[in-house]
Design an enzyme around this catalytic site. Structure first.
Site, mmCIF file in Angstrom:
data_model
loop_
_atom_site.group_PDB
_atom_site.id
_atom_site.type_symbol
_atom_site.label_atom_id
_atom_site.label_comp_id
_atom_site.label_asym_id
_atom_site.label_seq_id
_atom_site.Cartn_x
_atom_site.Cartn_y
_atom_site.Cartn_z
ATOM 1 N N ARG A 151 11.253 -58.621 26.599
ATOM 2 C CA ARG A 151 10.384 -58.227 27.722
ATOM 3 C C ARG A 151 9.588 -59.420 28.233
ATOM 4 O O ARG A 151 9.428 -59.586 29.442
ATOM 5 C CB ARG A 151 9.447 -57.089 27.317
ATOM 6 C CG ARG A 151 10.175 -55.775 27.118
ATOM 7 C CD ARG A 151 9.229 -54.674 26.658
ATOM 8 N NE ARG A 151 8.629 -55.076 25.400
ATOM 9 C CZ ARG A 151 7.400 -54.755 25.003
ATOM 10 N NH1 ARG A 151 6.623 -54.018 25.768
ATOM 11 N NH2 ARG A 151 6.935 -55.166 23.846
ATOM 12 N N ASN A 195 9.785 -50.900 26.720
ATOM 13 C CA ASN A 195 10.602 -50.457 25.591
ATOM 14 C C ASN A 195 10.770 -48.947 25.659
ATOM 15 O O ASN A 195 9.788 -48.220 25.849
ATOM 16 C CB ASN A 195 9.938 -50.809 24.257
ATOM 17 C CG ASN A 195 10.123 -52.253 23.864
ATOM 18 O OD1 ASN A 195 11.005 -52.942 24.356
ATOM 19 N ND2 ASN A 195 9.286 -52.714 22.959
#
Length: 91
Positions: free
Chosen positions: A20, A38
């Site tokens: 990320r 997530n």
């Protein structure tokens, strides 16, 4: 330039490996706004808004094999730009 929203669901070993953070850095370099989140099933959902060419480049990078971890597949959806983000967040 045409403004769009790209939603990409990334499957593989992409949680807990800096994926990320890496995605956020690439998106900001491309001038995109959005978020990388997530998901409970182990995927990462990437939502990016901005110029179509920049979103297409981000998608290429997600599929490049140069990401942290291991990307097995990326499923994409293109929709209209909504303007609902400022900056790019890791969630």
């Amino acid at each position: 330039m045409e403004k769009v929203r790209l939603t990409a669901w990334v499957r593989g070993h992409v949680q807990g490996v800096g994926f990320r953070w890496w995605t956020r850095a690439r998106a900001l370099e491309l001038g995109l706004t959005g978020a990388a989140t997530n998901l409970d099933d182990g995927r990462v959902e990437v939502v990016a808004e901005g110029d179509r060419t920049a979103c297409e480049r981000l998608l290429e990078l997600l599929r490049s094999g140069q990401t942290p971890g291991r990307v097995d597949s990326v499923v994409e959806r293109w929709t209209n730009h909504r303007g609902s983000f400022t900056g790019f967040e890791e969630r």
